[in-house]
Write an enzyme that holds these catalytic residues in place. Structure first.
Site, PDB file in Angstrom:
ATOM      1  N   GLU A   1      21.389 104.547  -7.323  1.00 33.97           N
ATOM      2  CA  GLU A   1      21.037 103.549  -8.554  1.00 33.97           C
ATOM      3  C   GLU A   1      22.010 102.595  -9.021  1.00 33.97           C
ATOM      4  OE1 GLU A   1      20.063 106.393 -11.758  1.00 33.97           O
ATOM      5  OE2 GLU A   1      18.544 107.512 -10.503  1.00 33.97           O
TER       6      GLU A   1
ATOM      7  N   ASP B   1      11.809 109.802 -11.695  1.00 36.70           N
ATOM      8  CA  ASP B   1      12.774 109.034 -12.795  1.00 36.70           C
ATOM      9  C   ASP B   1      14.350 108.646 -11.977  1.00 36.70           C
ATOM     10  OD1 ASP B   1      13.275 107.450 -15.360  1.00 36.70           O
ATOM     11  OD2 ASP B   1      14.335 109.120 -15.776  1.00 36.70           O
TER      12      ASP B   1
ATOM     13  N   HIS C   1      15.049 105.521 -14.248  1.00 38.99           N
ATOM     14  CA  HIS C   1      16.007 106.483 -14.688  1.00 38.99           C
ATOM     15  C   HIS C   1      16.399 106.384 -16.535  1.00 38.99           C
ATOM     16  CE1 HIS C   1      19.665 109.274 -13.903  1.00 38.99           C
ATOM     17  NE2 HIS C   1      18.972 109.829 -15.144  1.00 38.99           N
ATOM     18  N   ILE C   2      15.146 106.496 -17.054  1.00 43.67           N
ATOM     19  CA  ILE C   2      14.977 106.157 -18.697  1.00 43.67           C
ATOM     20  C   ILE C   2      15.038 107.515 -19.112  1.00 43.67           C
ATOM     21  CG2 ILE C   2      14.025 103.764 -18.479  1.00 43.67           C
ATOM     22  CD1 ILE C   2      11.297 105.085 -18.974  1.00 43.67           C
TER      23      ILE C   2
ATOM     24  N   ARG D   1      17.487 115.097 -11.076  1.00 45.04           N
ATOM     25  CA  ARG D   1      18.522 114.278  -9.906  1.00 45.04           C
ATOM     26  C   ARG D   1      17.586 114.262  -8.614  1.00 45.04           C
ATOM     27  NH1 ARG D   1      20.376 113.518 -13.826  1.00 45.04           N
ATOM     28  NH2 ARG D   1      22.562 112.943 -14.500  1.00 45.04           N
TER      29      ARG D   1
ATOM     30  N   ARG E   1      18.317 124.270 -20.583  1.00 47.58           N
ATOM     31  CA  ARG E   1      17.731 123.614 -21.710  1.00 47.58           C
ATOM     32  C   ARG E   1      16.796 122.637 -21.735  1.00 47.58           C
ATOM     33  NH1 ARG E   1      23.930 120.903 -22.878  1.00 47.58           N
ATOM     34  NH2 ARG E   1      23.490 120.731 -20.576  1.00 47.58           N
TER      35      ARG E   1
END
Length: 329
Positions: free
Chosen positions: A260, A255, A280-281, A231, A149
């Site tokens: 985390e 990212d 990680h935004i 990931r 996707r």
């Protein structure tokens, strides 16, 4: 859980929780004892993606918990333990809609990496004028590893910027890309060696953990950029850092991280000047969160009304019913 900026209560979607007693935790905790104490009276637990792992040891200490509601994949939840304990997991996998927010951040990192935007901004703030020279995207080769996707959207961005899009991944995803008019790499070596930008768009499963190897990275151009908004585990621990120090590829933008949140600038990638790191935004935009939490809160209300939706472990519903019957007796 893990609403770092206390954002959820400001969303329009939050009104869906009217009538429920809600507690929001804005810090990150993974300690089982602390979580068991915090969640002792919790009946429904909302997770923000994979920020907190929910394992059997914790679940066994939450006797009131009957529902976990979230959105997207759930590798962080022990589904078998949930089923055994009668905890229903509801998660809309939104198979027909990509995370445009993640795709947009991916493209922002591509442009920032190739044009050295963070480095030039930092240089200007430090009193310098033009610290290096970037590279144009038009005419370069964009490699999309995983044509799902998000990968499909990113491929479209590359084409709009005049890039030659090259795809690699599972046979079925490559076939979809070819049907959409993109080129497939002849083999893995060609993919990594010929791309000026490689963007990873794979789910992290046992089969994909460490799928990008040191040999793959060593075959990339010294001028190439690798982007990972999927990931961290897709690349083995330390492999990317070693490759960047060796100079192939020459640039990275990431990212995502194995553990985390990353606090105190405590990560080896942050020490490298040829890497752009964001916290990680990818999916963290107000628009994206409205979409996600409308689904998440609607799942809670559907469960409360006795008509649960998007149930991952339907066998847990039987256990909940058995429990309710015993309570009535």
């Amino acid at each position: 859980m893990d609403d770092y900026l206390d954002t959820v209560r400001t969303l329009d979607a939050y009104a869906r929780l009217d009538g429920h007693e809600v507690t929001v935790w804005t810090d990150h905790v993974q300690d089982t004892d602390v979580l068991a104490d915090r969640l002792a009276g919790t009946e429904a637990l909302v997770l923000i993606r994979e920020r907190t792992r929910i394992g059997a040891e914790l679940l066994e200490r939450l006797p009131n918990l009957t529902l976990i509601s979230q959105r997207s994949v759930y590798p962080h939840i022990d589904i078998d333990a949930c089923t055994r304990l009668g905890v229903v997991v509801c998660s809309n996998l939104h198979s027909g809609s990509p995370s445009y927010a993640t795709a947009e951040l991916t493209w922002g990192l591509v442009i920032a990496g190739m044009r050295r935007i963070p480095q030039e901004t930092a240089g200007l703030l430090a009193g310098r004028w033009q610290t290096g020279i970037g590279r144009t995207l038009r005419g370069k080769t964009l490699g999309v590893y995983g044509y799902g996707r998000i990968g499909k959207v990113v491929a479209g961005y590359g084409a709009a910027f005049g890039m030659d899009v090259l795809v690699w991944g599972r046979a079925d995803s490559v076939a979809r890309a070819v049907a959409d008019g993109y080129r497939a790499a002849g083999d893995r070596d060609e993919f990594f060696s010929s791309c000026d930008v490689v963007s990873l768009h794979l789910r992290l499963l046992d089969a994909t953990r460490g799928i990008v190897t040191a040999a793959d990275l060593a075959g990339m151009k010294p001028t190439a950029l690798i982007v990972n908004t999927s990931r961290a585990g897709l690349i083995g621990p330390g492999v990317l850092e070693d490759a960047l120090v060796a100079g192939r590829p020459g640039l990275a933008a990431v990212d995502v991280y194995e553990h985390e949140p990353v606090m105190g600038a405590d990560h080896p990638l942050l020490a490298l000047d040829n890497v752009i790191c964001t916290p990680h935004i990818g999916y963290v935009t107000r628009d994206e969160w409205e979409l996600q939490f409308f689904d998440i809160f609607d799942q809670i209300n559907a469960f409360a009304d006795g008509v649960p939706v998007n149930v991952v472990n339907p066998d847990a519903l039987r256990r909940v019913g058995e429990h309710d019957t015993k309570e009535a007796e």
